[in-house]
Design a protein around this motif. Structure first.
Motif, PDB file in Angstrom:
ATOM      1  N   ALA A 286       0.886  -1.347  -0.001  1.00  0.00           N
ATOM      2  CA  ALA A 286       0.022  -0.018  -0.028  1.00  0.00           C
ATOM      3  C   ALA A 286       0.819   1.289   0.087  1.00  0.00           C
ATOM      4  CB  ALA A 286      -1.039  -0.006   1.379  1.00  0.00           C
ATOM      5  N   GLY A 287       1.858   1.289   0.803  1.00  0.00           N
ATOM      6  CA  GLY A 287       2.705   2.352   1.100  1.00  0.00           C
ATOM      7  C   GLY A 287       3.718   2.380  -0.301  1.00  0.00           C
ATOM      8  N   ALA A 288       4.266   1.356  -0.669  1.00  0.00           N
ATOM      9  CA  ALA A 288       5.225   1.434  -1.825  1.00  0.00           C
ATOM     10  C   ALA A 288       4.660   1.794  -3.024  1.00  0.00           C
ATOM     11  CB  ALA A 288       5.922  -0.013  -2.006  1.00  0.00           C
ATOM     12  N   THR A 289       3.342   1.357  -3.330  1.00  0.00           N
ATOM     13  CA  THR A 289       2.645   1.916  -4.786  1.00  0.00           C
ATOM     14  C   THR A 289       1.584   3.025  -4.596  1.00  0.00           C
ATOM     15  OG1 THR A 289       0.840   0.123  -4.436  1.00  0.00           O
ATOM     16  CG2 THR A 289       2.805  -0.627  -5.380  1.00  0.00           C
ATOM     17  N   GLN A 290       1.569   3.456  -3.358  1.00  0.00           N
ATOM     18  CA  GLN A 290       0.530   4.537  -3.035  1.00  0.00           C
ATOM     19  C   GLN A 290      -1.089   4.080  -3.335  1.00  0.00           C
ATOM     20  OE1 GLN A 290       1.605   8.649  -2.986  1.00  0.00           O
ATOM     21  NE2 GLN A 290       3.865   8.245  -3.654  1.00  0.00           N
ATOM     22  N   HIS A 292      -4.324   3.688  -2.554  1.00  0.00           N
ATOM     23  CA  HIS A 292      -5.342   4.221  -1.711  1.00  0.00           C
ATOM     24  C   HIS A 292      -6.047   3.422  -1.322  1.00  0.00           C
ATOM     25  CE1 HIS A 292      -3.937   8.390  -3.513  1.00  0.00           C
ATOM     26  NE2 HIS A 292      -3.159   7.971  -2.815  1.00  0.00           N
ATOM     27  N   ASP A 293      -6.738   2.448  -2.233  1.00  0.00           N
ATOM     28  CA  ASP A 293      -7.614   1.322  -1.788  1.00  0.00           C
ATOM     29  C   ASP A 293      -7.318   0.444  -0.792  1.00  0.00           C
ATOM     30  OD1 ASP A 293      -9.643   2.303  -3.353  1.00  0.00           O
ATOM     31  OD2 ASP A 293      -9.045   1.407  -5.137  1.00  0.00           O
ATOM     32  N   LEU A 294      -5.905   0.018  -0.916  1.00  0.00           N
ATOM     33  CA  LEU A 294      -5.347  -1.030  -0.111  1.00  0.00           C
ATOM     34  C   LEU A 294      -4.994  -0.221   1.369  1.00  0.00           C
ATOM     35  CD1 LEU A 294      -2.559  -3.237  -1.984  1.00  0.00           C
ATOM     36  CD2 LEU A 294      -4.697  -3.842  -0.582  1.00  0.00           C
ATOM     37  N   ALA A 295      -4.588   0.906   1.360  1.00  0.00           N
ATOM     38  CA  ALA A 295      -4.354   1.725   2.550  1.00  0.00           C
ATOM     39  C   ALA A 295      -5.491   1.927   3.373  1.00  0.00           C
ATOM     40  CB  ALA A 295      -3.493   3.020   2.144  1.00  0.00           C
ATOM     41  N   ALA A 296      -6.536   2.380   2.577  1.00  0.00           N
ATOM     42  CA  ALA A 296      -7.921   2.527   3.301  1.00  0.00           C
ATOM     43  C   ALA A 296      -8.484   1.485   3.781  1.00  0.00           C
ATOM     44  CB  ALA A 296      -8.921   3.047   2.209  1.00  0.00           C
ATOM     45  N   ILE A 314       3.353   0.971   8.128  1.00  0.00           N
ATOM     46  CA  ILE A 314       2.089   1.884   8.061  1.00  0.00           C
ATOM     47  C   ILE A 314       2.917   3.209   8.370  1.00  0.00           C
ATOM     48  CG2 ILE A 314       0.144   2.738   8.988  1.00  0.00           C
ATOM     49  CD1 ILE A 314      -0.638  -0.274   8.908  1.00  0.00           C
ATOM     50  N   GLY A 315       3.960   3.056   9.479  1.00  0.00           N
ATOM     51  CA  GLY A 315       4.485   4.291   9.917  1.00  0.00           C
ATOM     52  C   GLY A 315       5.281   5.228   8.847  1.00  0.00           C
ATOM     53  N   SER A 316       5.706   4.427   7.905  1.00  0.00           N
ATOM     54  CA  SER A 316       6.551   5.113   6.843  1.00  0.00           C
ATOM     55  C   SER A 316       5.799   5.469   5.720  1.00  0.00           C
ATOM     56  CB  SER A 316       7.678   4.181   6.443  1.00  0.00           C
ATOM     57  OG  SER A 316       6.998   2.880   5.607  1.00  0.00           O
ATOM     58  N   TRP A 317       4.313   5.041   5.625  1.00  0.00           N
ATOM     59  CA  TRP A 317       3.417   5.598   4.400  1.00  0.00           C
ATOM     60  C   TRP A 317       3.570   7.025   4.254  1.00  0.00           C
ATOM     61  CZ3 TRP A 317      -2.286   3.509   5.726  1.00  0.00           C
ATOM     62  CH2 TRP A 317      -2.240   1.959   5.628  1.00  0.00           C
ATOM     63  N   PRO A 318       3.465   7.280   2.769  1.00  0.00           N
ATOM     64  CA  PRO A 318       3.392   8.699   2.597  1.00  0.00           C
ATOM     65  C   PRO A 318       2.015   9.400   2.843  1.00  0.00           C
ATOM     66  CG  PRO A 318       3.248   7.378   0.427  1.00  0.00           C
ATOM     67  CD  PRO A 318       3.644   6.383   1.824  1.00  0.00           C
ATOM     68  N   GLU A 319       1.873  10.517   3.115  1.00  0.00           N
ATOM     69  CA  GLU A 319       0.798  11.373   3.689  1.00  0.00           C
ATOM     70  C   GLU A 319      -0.554  10.890   2.762  1.00  0.00           C
ATOM     71  OE1 GLU A 319      -1.550  12.980   6.386  1.00  0.00           O
ATOM     72  OE2 GLU A 319       0.698  12.548   6.518  1.00  0.00           O
TER      73      GLU A 319
END
Length: 573
Positions: A286-290, A292-296, A314-319
């Motif tokens: 989710a973070g590496a590819t940004q 948004h669906d996976l992150a949500a 998750i702590g290193s996710w982009p905003e």
């Protein structure tokens, strides 16, 4: 814990990280749950020497891999420490690895524990270098060099003269995981053996990709474990095709989670709820590819159920990953996991029982194995139904390693709800998905049985109704038994030829058959059961329809069979 659609935020994440960090900091021992065999052991902290004294051998497994579960617990502990910023404690424990006699697995070769230690030596070196602590970095480098030279290289050098007997053995997670994570460590060290490690690791990536294209899998739990370490190697040796396949797999895993329990996979194949590396992979991707669906989606998993490594990612996710993705509009995909989703060995039909994002979802997962991976089950066509946090039709779960009644329960012909024909069960994994839509699937099962009788299973969903149709065409009048497992938390009653299944909290599922009345005398508890009860229904060859109806009102009046007939006719028109 049944999850709602509410998502946690930065502050809640930080609070959970600090809570776990404080617990890890205060701990004086490391309990390890060997749930596969029913043992629970503990070690004093820090673990300053390689453990080498374990209980007597497990019947049937002379060399039990005790160090695997120890390594997992060390990784969880170390991730809790690093997430909470307790870097000094982490580095102090990593330095003590110098006192370990070796870093090999229980069988004397590089193994899963080797990979765990290699990954954390890599991270420890990065922390020490970032803090300009050259003395600690040098000590960890020395330990890392010993791990590569004395533990990793001997295994793979031996394989040049005695390679794995076949492709499936070459793809085993226990072989590839140390190669990938310790391989990354070797790349960071620029170790003299790096060239031969790179040749082996890059070849393994190509082999894995080719096998995935033809259906290779070890199930979501083990695939997640392997991919979590494959990502380590890809950080040193990027491969766009492998990254794309990992992204595709991660998105598909969401579809087979239990509705209302997003941190739990539907129990198909050799799934272990305790193996949560798949959640870490989703968080990393989710973070590496940004995505948004996976992150949500990640943020709907209760924080207490996420492994520490997922919290690290998750702590290193982009905003941008913290933004709420918009709801799909007309003519667009209905969502990350709604509709028909194909995994390597599972087909998931998933529907939303309403128009709003927070409404109930229904999961109908069908096993479709196509490769002969030994620890998976002979369960082609097996159906698991998930709704409101419960799998109402389920599976025994992971196979018990220890010989005895529990192992038999997890593997024999009564372990899955696929037809047993004239006392003959499946013995090959050759499911053939003939057709699939967002609401239906047709799976040919003939090649899974000896002598290949004509066997086909069709699964359809229509709102709150699910129909499973079995069509079997050997000689007429042959005895057929189908064994339907239901989890122990579900309560049974029988009404007018139907089984009424209740969670006692306002949700009911009705189970019926088109040709046989369902009755209490069909219900048994198998020897070795982990609590599941089994409904064994005798039918015969020809066509048998099984009816399942969700009842959100928790009533006591069974559904009309004519409703299923009308639904079937509508589908077939």
């Amino acid at each position: 814990m049944i999850s709602t659609q509410d998502s946690w935020d930065h502050d809640q994440l930080r609070a959970e990280v600090e809570r776990r960090g404080a617990t890890a900091l205060a701990a004086t021992e490391l309990p390890v749950d060997y749930y596969r065999i029913g043992y629970r052991l503990t070690w004093p902290l820090p673990v300053a020497a390689r453990p080498d004294r374990f209980p007597a051998p497990i019947p049937g497994i002379p060399q039990y891999p005790w160090l695997v579960w120890l390594g997992w617990q060390l990784e969880e502990r170390w991730a809790d420490l690093i997430n909470a910023g307790h870097h000094d404690r982490l580095l102090a424990e990593l330095i003590l690895l110098d006192g370990w006699s070796s870093f090999v697995a229980d069988d004397g070769r590089a193994g899963l524990v080797t990979a765990c230690l290699a990954r954390w030596l890599s991270r420890g070196r990065g922390l020490a270098a970032g803090a300009d602590d050259h003395a600690v970095a040098a000590r960890l480098t020395k330990i890392a060099d010993r791990l590569i030279t004395d533990s990793l290289l001997p295994r793979y050098r031996a394989e040049r003269d005695d390679p794995p007997a076949d492709e499936l053995r070459a793809l085993q997670n226990i072989r590839l995981i140390p190669l990938f994570s310790a391989g990354r460590l070797a790349a960071e060290l620029d170790h003299p053996g790096l060239a031969e490690i790179r040749e082996q690791a890059d070849g393994a990536v190509r082999l894995w990709l080719d096998a995935r294209r033809t259906g290779y899998t070890e199930g979501v739990g083990y695939d997640g474990y392997l991919i979590d370490h494959l990502l380590e190697w890809l950080a040193a040796a990027p491969d766009p095709a492998a990254s794309a396949e990992i992204h595709r797999a991660a998105r598909s895993w969401v579809a087979t989670t239990v509705p209302g329990r997003p941190g739990i996979q539907a129990p198909i194949g050799d799934i272990e709820p305790e193996m949560t590396q798949w959640l870490t992979v989703i968080a990393r991707i989710a973070g590496a590819t940004q995505d948004h669906d996976l992150a949500a989606w990640c943020r709907t998993v209760p924080l207490t159920e996420l492994p520490a490594a997922a919290l690290t990612a998750i702590g290193s996710w982009p905003e941008s990953c913290w933004a709420t993705p918009p709801e799909p509009g007309p003519g667009t995909s209905p969502g990350l996991m709604i509709g028909c989703v194909r995994q390597q060995s599972v087909l998931a039909l998933r529907s939303r029982l309403g128009d709003q994002p927070g409404d109930d979802q229904l999961l109908v997962a069908v096993s479709t194995p196509r490769v002969e991976v030994g620890h998976l089950h002979h369960d082609a066509g097996h159906v698991v139904i998930g709704w409101r946090g419960t799998c109402w039709l389920t599976d025994p779960g992971y196979q018990q390693y220890r010989a005895g009644e529990e192992r038999t329960f997890t593997l024999d012909e009564r372990a899955h709800n696929v037809p047993v024909i004239d006392s003959v069960a499946q013995h090959r994994r050759r499911a053939d998905v003939r057709r699939s839509t967002d609401t239906a699937a047709v799976i040919e099962l003939s090649a899974c049985y000896p002598d290949e009788p004509a066997v086909r299973r069709t699964v359809r969903i229509d709102a709150l109704m699910i129909m499973v149709r079995d069509e079997i065409e050997p000689a007429a009048g042959v005895d057929v038994r189908t064994h339907w497992l239901v989890p122990r938390q579900v309560a049974w009653q029988f009404v007018d030829g139907w089984a009424r299944l209740s969670d006692g909290a306002g949700s009911v599922v009705w189970f019926g058959c088109g040709t046989v009345a369902i009755s209490p005398d069909q219900l048994i508890r198998q020897a070795g059961s982990r609590g599941q009860l089994t409904l064994t229904v005798p039918t015969t060859t020809g066509r048998t329809d099984w009816f399942i109806a969700l009842d959100p009102a928790a009533g006591w009046q069974p559904p009309e069979r004519s409703a299923f007939a009308n639904s079937i006719m509508k589908e077939e028109q």
